[in-house]
Design a protein around this motif. Structure first.
Motif, PDB file in Angstrom:
ATOM      1  N   ALA A 216       0.859  -1.185   0.000  1.00  0.00           N
ATOM      2  CA  ALA A 216       0.000   0.000   0.000  1.00  0.00           C
ATOM      3  C   ALA A 216       0.894   1.232   0.000  1.00  0.00           C
ATOM      4  O   ALA A 216       1.729   1.391   0.900  1.00  0.00           O
ATOM      5  CB  ALA A 216      -0.909  -0.008   1.223  1.00  0.00           C
ATOM      6  N   THR A 217       0.741   2.079  -0.998  1.00  0.00           N
ATOM      7  CA  THR A 217       1.552   3.286  -1.095  1.00  0.00           C
ATOM      8  C   THR A 217       0.722   4.491  -0.674  1.00  0.00           C
ATOM      9  O   THR A 217      -0.328   4.772  -1.259  1.00  0.00           O
ATOM     10  CB  THR A 217       2.069   3.487  -2.530  1.00  0.00           C
ATOM     11  OG1 THR A 217       2.913   2.381  -2.884  1.00  0.00           O
ATOM     12  CG2 THR A 217       2.875   4.782  -2.636  1.00  0.00           C
ATOM     13  N   PHE A 218       1.203   5.182   0.352  1.00  0.00           N
ATOM     14  CA  PHE A 218       0.535   6.373   0.871  1.00  0.00           C
ATOM     15  C   PHE A 218       1.324   7.598   0.419  1.00  0.00           C
ATOM     16  O   PHE A 218       2.499   7.745   0.760  1.00  0.00           O
ATOM     17  CB  PHE A 218       0.461   6.330   2.393  1.00  0.00           C
ATOM     18  CG  PHE A 218      -0.321   5.174   2.929  1.00  0.00           C
ATOM     19  CD1 PHE A 218      -1.701   5.250   3.067  1.00  0.00           C
ATOM     20  CD2 PHE A 218       0.312   3.986   3.284  1.00  0.00           C
ATOM     21  CE1 PHE A 218      -2.431   4.182   3.565  1.00  0.00           C
ATOM     22  CE2 PHE A 218      -0.409   2.912   3.776  1.00  0.00           C
ATOM     23  CZ  PHE A 218      -1.788   3.005   3.915  1.00  0.00           C
ATOM     24  N   THR A 219       0.684   8.476  -0.342  1.00  0.00           N
ATOM     25  CA  THR A 219       1.320   9.681  -0.859  1.00  0.00           C
ATOM     26  C   THR A 219       0.681  10.905  -0.217  1.00  0.00           C
ATOM     27  O   THR A 219      -0.550  10.986  -0.107  1.00  0.00           O
ATOM     28  CB  THR A 219       1.169   9.762  -2.392  1.00  0.00           C
ATOM     29  OG1 THR A 219       1.727   8.580  -2.979  1.00  0.00           O
ATOM     30  CG2 THR A 219       1.887  10.977  -2.947  1.00  0.00           C
ATOM     31  N   LYS A 220       1.497  11.831   0.214  1.00  0.00           N
ATOM     32  CA  LYS A 220       1.019  13.031   0.895  1.00  0.00           C
ATOM     33  C   LYS A 220      -0.058  13.728   0.070  1.00  0.00           C
ATOM     34  O   LYS A 220       0.112  13.986  -1.116  1.00  0.00           O
ATOM     35  CB  LYS A 220       2.195  13.970   1.157  1.00  0.00           C
ATOM     36  CG  LYS A 220       1.873  15.165   2.046  1.00  0.00           C
ATOM     37  CD  LYS A 220       3.155  15.949   2.325  1.00  0.00           C
ATOM     38  CE  LYS A 220       2.885  17.148   3.221  1.00  0.00           C
ATOM     39  NZ  LYS A 220       4.142  17.898   3.507  1.00  0.00           N
ATOM     40  N   ASN A 221      -1.182  14.016   0.707  1.00  0.00           N
ATOM     41  CA  ASN A 221      -2.328  14.624   0.044  1.00  0.00           C
ATOM     42  C   ASN A 221      -2.173  16.152   0.048  1.00  0.00           C
ATOM     43  O   ASN A 221      -2.250  16.773   1.108  1.00  0.00           O
ATOM     44  CB  ASN A 221      -3.609  14.211   0.772  1.00  0.00           C
ATOM     45  CG  ASN A 221      -4.853  14.890   0.222  1.00  0.00           C
ATOM     46  OD1 ASN A 221      -4.828  15.486  -0.839  1.00  0.00           O
ATOM     47  ND2 ASN A 221      -5.952  14.789   0.968  1.00  0.00           N
ATOM     48  N   PRO A 222      -1.985  16.779  -1.122  1.00  0.00           N
ATOM     49  CA  PRO A 222      -1.782  18.229  -1.153  1.00  0.00           C
ATOM     50  C   PRO A 222      -3.019  19.024  -0.752  1.00  0.00           C
ATOM     51  O   PRO A 222      -2.913  20.210  -0.409  1.00  0.00           O
ATOM     52  CB  PRO A 222      -1.409  18.501  -2.617  1.00  0.00           C
ATOM     53  CG  PRO A 222      -2.014  17.373  -3.391  1.00  0.00           C
ATOM     54  CD  PRO A 222      -1.936  16.181  -2.472  1.00  0.00           C
ATOM     55  N   ASP A 236       5.492   3.502   1.958  1.00  0.00           N
ATOM     56  CA  ASP A 236       5.062   2.213   1.418  1.00  0.00           C
ATOM     57  C   ASP A 236       4.859   1.249   2.573  1.00  0.00           C
ATOM     58  O   ASP A 236       5.766   1.079   3.408  1.00  0.00           O
ATOM     59  CB  ASP A 236       6.116   1.622   0.471  1.00  0.00           C
ATOM     60  CG  ASP A 236       6.210   2.357  -0.849  1.00  0.00           C
ATOM     61  OD1 ASP A 236       5.226   3.028  -1.220  1.00  0.00           O
ATOM     62  OD2 ASP A 236       7.270   2.274  -1.504  1.00  0.00           O
ATOM     63  N   MET A 237       3.693   0.641   2.654  1.00  0.00           N
ATOM     64  CA  MET A 237       3.446  -0.379   3.670  1.00  0.00           C
ATOM     65  C   MET A 237       3.389  -1.733   2.977  1.00  0.00           C
ATOM     66  O   MET A 237       2.553  -1.960   2.090  1.00  0.00           O
ATOM     67  CB  MET A 237       2.152  -0.111   4.433  1.00  0.00           C
ATOM     68  CG  MET A 237       1.942  -1.065   5.601  1.00  0.00           C
ATOM     69  SD  MET A 237       0.696  -0.458   6.781  1.00  0.00           S
ATOM     70  CE  MET A 237      -0.792  -0.564   5.793  1.00  0.00           C
ATOM     71  N   VAL A 238       4.276  -2.626   3.383  1.00  0.00           N
ATOM     72  CA  VAL A 238       4.412  -3.933   2.755  1.00  0.00           C
ATOM     73  C   VAL A 238       3.901  -5.003   3.701  1.00  0.00           C
ATOM     74  O   VAL A 238       4.265  -5.026   4.886  1.00  0.00           O
ATOM     75  CB  VAL A 238       5.885  -4.220   2.377  1.00  0.00           C
ATOM     76  CG1 VAL A 238       6.008  -5.587   1.713  1.00  0.00           C
ATOM     77  CG2 VAL A 238       6.419  -3.127   1.453  1.00  0.00           C
ATOM     78  N   SER A 239       3.047  -5.892   3.188  1.00  0.00           N
ATOM     79  CA  SER A 239       2.477  -6.967   3.999  1.00  0.00           C
ATOM     80  C   SER A 239       3.320  -8.228   3.861  1.00  0.00           C
ATOM     81  O   SER A 239       3.601  -8.680   2.743  1.00  0.00           O
ATOM     82  CB  SER A 239       1.036  -7.249   3.546  1.00  0.00           C
ATOM     83  OG  SER A 239       0.459  -8.280   4.306  1.00  0.00           O
ATOM     84  N   PHE A 240       3.740  -8.787   5.002  1.00  0.00           N
ATOM     85  CA  PHE A 240       4.559  -9.996   5.031  1.00  0.00           C
ATOM     86  C   PHE A 240       3.750 -11.182   5.539  1.00  0.00           C
ATOM     87  O   PHE A 240       2.842 -11.025   6.362  1.00  0.00           O
ATOM     88  CB  PHE A 240       5.787  -9.796   5.921  1.00  0.00           C
ATOM     89  CG  PHE A 240       6.810  -8.871   5.336  1.00  0.00           C
ATOM     90  CD1 PHE A 240       7.841  -9.362   4.553  1.00  0.00           C
ATOM     91  CD2 PHE A 240       6.740  -7.502   5.551  1.00  0.00           C
ATOM     92  CE1 PHE A 240       8.794  -8.518   3.998  1.00  0.00           C
ATOM     93  CE2 PHE A 240       7.673  -6.634   5.003  1.00  0.00           C
ATOM     94  CZ  PHE A 240       8.704  -7.144   4.219  1.00  0.00           C
ATOM     95  N   ALA A 241       4.127 -12.358   5.064  1.00  0.00           N
ATOM     96  CA  ALA A 241       3.409 -13.581   5.445  1.00  0.00           C
ATOM     97  C   ALA A 241       3.626 -13.923   6.907  1.00  0.00           C
ATOM     98  O   ALA A 241       2.768 -14.536   7.541  1.00  0.00           O
ATOM     99  CB  ALA A 241       3.831 -14.745   4.559  1.00  0.00           C
ATOM    100  N   ASP A 242       4.780 -13.563   7.461  1.00  0.00           N
ATOM    101  CA  ASP A 242       5.041 -13.872   8.865  1.00  0.00           C
ATOM    102  C   ASP A 242       6.088 -12.917   9.411  1.00  0.00           C
ATOM    103  O   ASP A 242       6.745 -12.170   8.681  1.00  0.00           O
ATOM    104  CB  ASP A 242       5.485 -15.326   9.044  1.00  0.00           C
ATOM    105  CG  ASP A 242       6.705 -15.688   8.216  1.00  0.00           C
ATOM    106  OD1 ASP A 242       7.761 -15.052   8.390  1.00  0.00           O
ATOM    107  OD2 ASP A 242       6.599 -16.607   7.381  1.00  0.00           O
ATOM    108  N   ALA A 243       6.249 -12.952  10.737  1.00  0.00           N
ATOM    109  CA  ALA A 243       7.144 -12.021  11.421  1.00  0.00           C
ATOM    110  C   ALA A 243       8.608 -12.276  11.079  1.00  0.00           C
ATOM    111  O   ALA A 243       9.414 -11.340  11.036  1.00  0.00           O
ATOM    112  CB  ALA A 243       6.932 -12.120  12.932  1.00  0.00           C
ATOM    113  N   THR A 244       8.967 -13.530  10.828  1.00  0.00           N
ATOM    114  CA  THR A 244      10.361 -13.852  10.502  1.00  0.00           C
ATOM    115  C   THR A 244      10.784 -13.185   9.203  1.00  0.00           C
ATOM    116  O   THR A 244      11.861 -12.578   9.115  1.00  0.00           O
ATOM    117  CB  THR A 244      10.547 -15.373  10.401  1.00  0.00           C
ATOM    118  OG1 THR A 244      10.230 -15.975  11.662  1.00  0.00           O
ATOM    119  CG2 THR A 244      11.982 -15.720  10.037  1.00  0.00           C
ATOM    120  N   LYS A 245       9.943 -13.278   8.179  1.00  0.00           N
ATOM    121  CA  LYS A 245      10.259 -12.648   6.898  1.00  0.00           C
ATOM    122  C   LYS A 245      10.303 -11.132   7.037  1.00  0.00           C
ATOM    123  O   LYS A 245      11.137 -10.462   6.411  1.00  0.00           O
ATOM    124  CB  LYS A 245       9.228 -13.065   5.852  1.00  0.00           C
ATOM    125  CG  LYS A 245       9.313 -14.539   5.473  1.00  0.00           C
ATOM    126  CD  LYS A 245       8.260 -14.915   4.440  1.00  0.00           C
ATOM    127  CE  LYS A 245       8.367 -16.406   4.088  1.00  0.00           C
ATOM    128  NZ  LYS A 245       7.313 -16.819   3.128  1.00  0.00           N
TER     129      LYS A 245
END
Length: 534
Positions: A216-222, A236-245
């Motif tokens: 999920a990419t969050f861009t500053k809203n002007p 950028d928020m990246v989703s991982f399958a588990d905590a180790t990765k």
């Protein structure tokens, strides 16, 4: 640099962060590359839940953490905690002595991210829409005290409440009260998929594979106008399958920040490591874990069976074996740091006792061992959940009074099954919508409770909850709040287990991490920046 641990202590009724290491929220920069944040939260669209990011549907900490970046609310919880403050609103207040009429004036120049002007009619549309759709997530119940929403001109919204509700300003700070554009959100239908359009500090672009957000990419809203200072231009928020990765990605520098949910082992390793380029932030949290019972299910329909389980569970052993110092035993649905907390379960059951549990079952004529299955989610509350349920199973089975099996399922199948009443006993977590005792009680016990529980206590619903909401001074609500907690301990539709702390890990060039999460586990991406570590 040497790794530092930040501890943000809790004070009863007020959780205020104290910075003690490199970089405060004001030391960051809004320039440079995107700050990359890792999470193990999964964002999926399914047949049962095709609209996970619609404010009228979303009701879990992960989806709310997307909406809080993108959809603006009239009120917001302040950086240092305490009572909510105006956000999309210029001002809000009760205008009567009975806390039944609440009026808000909008900020001048409010716009949606596409440039469309925001008016009071848009606010009314958004809130009436969530109330009318009544999504099966149960989130609409947060707005249940509203009778009607009135507008006066383009800039004033007036809420007429059915009954006094001192917690109403908090409810207007939650995503279900988010302002959406009528052009993008149909009045009587949820918006499927992962598109979100609002007026919050960021816009959202979701990279989706197999009906799941991978980034999920969050861009500053002007066009954003509000109280928040945005310290970066993109996250950028990246989703991982588990905590180790997720941890491996932080070590490699592929991500800058690691949020929920880390494993107890990762947290322990980071907290004891004396060097390196990763900082760990420990802060007070209001997250709880509990067991929920389908009180209509044959295995646990008898209150005595539920009381026997309450008499057997050893919270101290559970926390020690699974979470160590990262959690504390909890004897109420209301955390110990919240005004109105009462140790109702300890007051009723005391220390764990097989003899007392056996006496309960014998007196009720219930033959043991009682056979049942405990259900848990495998991918929503962190990697330690399975071990937690293994300990619970052992405690109950070692008593000789129960024959317990455990079964895990991914969140996307766990939630629909729970809502359909397919589980007799299941484990859940709660991240508060707002830091008030009411929010640990009413969502589980009031009409239209979000668990779809068949349990009903008319005294709680009709008398005690309304009584507690009439008290603007929350200390004054303690008597009715205690009676509600005592009713839970007596009937055991819910069984509190533990209260946890929360953690953020980051590279030492990221600033603002001390405020990256608030006490309600709200992710505050706008606080993050880049700067020189201290």
């Amino acid at each position: 640099m040497n790794r530092k641990t930040l501890v943000l202590p809790a004070v009863v009724g007020l959780l205020a962060p104290v910075l003690a290491a490199c970089g405060g929220s004001d030391s960051g920069s809004d320039g440079g590359d995107a700050i990359v944040v890792g999470t193990t939260d999964r964002f999926t669209a399914t047949k049962d839940a095709p609209a996970p990011l619609d404010p009228a549907y979303a009701y879990d900490v992960g989806t709310w953490n997307i909406l809080r970046q993108t959809v603006q609310t009239l009120m917001i919880q302040p950086k240092g905690e305490g009572d909510p403050v105006p956000e999309a609103a210029q001002s809000c207040s009760f205008t009567d002595s009975g806390n039944e009429r609440y009026a808000c004036k909008l900020r001048d120049g409010l716009k949606f991210s596409n440039g469309d002007k925001i008016t009071a009619a848009d606010v009314k549309y958004s809130i009436d829409r969530a109330r009318a759709i009544k999504a099966d997530s149960g989130v609409f119940a947060l707005l249940s005290t509203i009778d009607t929403v009135e507008t006066q001109g383009d800039n004033e919204v007036i809420f007429h409440l059915k009954t006094a509700d001192a917690t109403f300003p908090f409810k207007l700070s939650t995503p279900v009260a988010g302002i959406v554009n009528p052009d993008d959100y149909e009045k009587d239908k949820l918006r499927d998929g992962f598109d979100v359009d609002g007026s919050g500090p960021y816009t959202l672009h979701a990279d989706v594979k197999n009906d799941e957000i991978v980034k999920a990419t969050f861009t500053k809203n002007p066009n954003y106008k509000g109280v928040l200072k945005v310290n970066n231009s993109k996250v950028d928020m990246v989703s991982f399958a588990d905590a180790t990765k997720m941890g491996d990605a932080l070590d490699k520098g592929d991500i800058d920040v690691m949020t929920r949910t880390m494993s107890p082992q990762q947290i322990q390793a980071l907290s004891t490591k004396s060097g390196g380029s990763v900082d760990l932030v420990e802060m007070a949290g209001l997250e709880i874990r509990y067991l929920a019972f389908n009180t209509s299910a044959p295995t646990v329909k008898s209150k005595t069976v539920r009381q026997a389980i309450a008499q057997l569970i050893n919270r101290g052993e559970l926390v020690s074996k699974v979470y160590g110092t990262q959690a504390e035993p909890l004897y109420s649905m209301v955390p110990a740091s919240i005004t109105g907390h009462s140790n109702s379960f300890f007051n009723k059951y005391g220390d764990p006792s097989v003899a007392k549990a056996k006496a309960l079952l014998t007196a009720a004529g219930i033959t043991s061992p009682v056979k049942l299955t405990l259900h848990y989610t495998t991918d929503h509350y962190g990697p330690a959940t399975k071990k937690e349920f293994e300990v619970l199973r052992q405690q109950l089975n070692d008593s000789g009074l129960f024959d317990v099996a455990i079964k895990g399922a991914p969140w996307e199948t766990f939630v629909p099954a729970e809502r359909k009443g397919e589980y007799d006993v299941f484990g859940m977590g709660w991240f508060p919508d707002f830091p008030d005792a009411d929010n640990y009680l009413a969502p589980f016990l009031d009409k239209d409770n979000f668990l779809k529980s068949p349990y009903r206590n008319s005294t709680v619903i009709n008398s005690l909850i309304p009584e507690s909401r009439r008290e603007a001074d929350r200390v004054g609500a303690a008597k009715s709040l205690t009676e509600i907690q005592d009713a839970i301990a007596e009937d055991v539709p819910l069984l509190p287990l533990w209260q946890g702390k929360q953690y953020v890990a980051s590279g030492d060039k990221v600033t603002g991490t001390a405020y990256a999460l608030n006490s309600s586990s709200t992710l505050q991406l706008w606080e993050l920046g880049r700067g020189v570590g201290g």
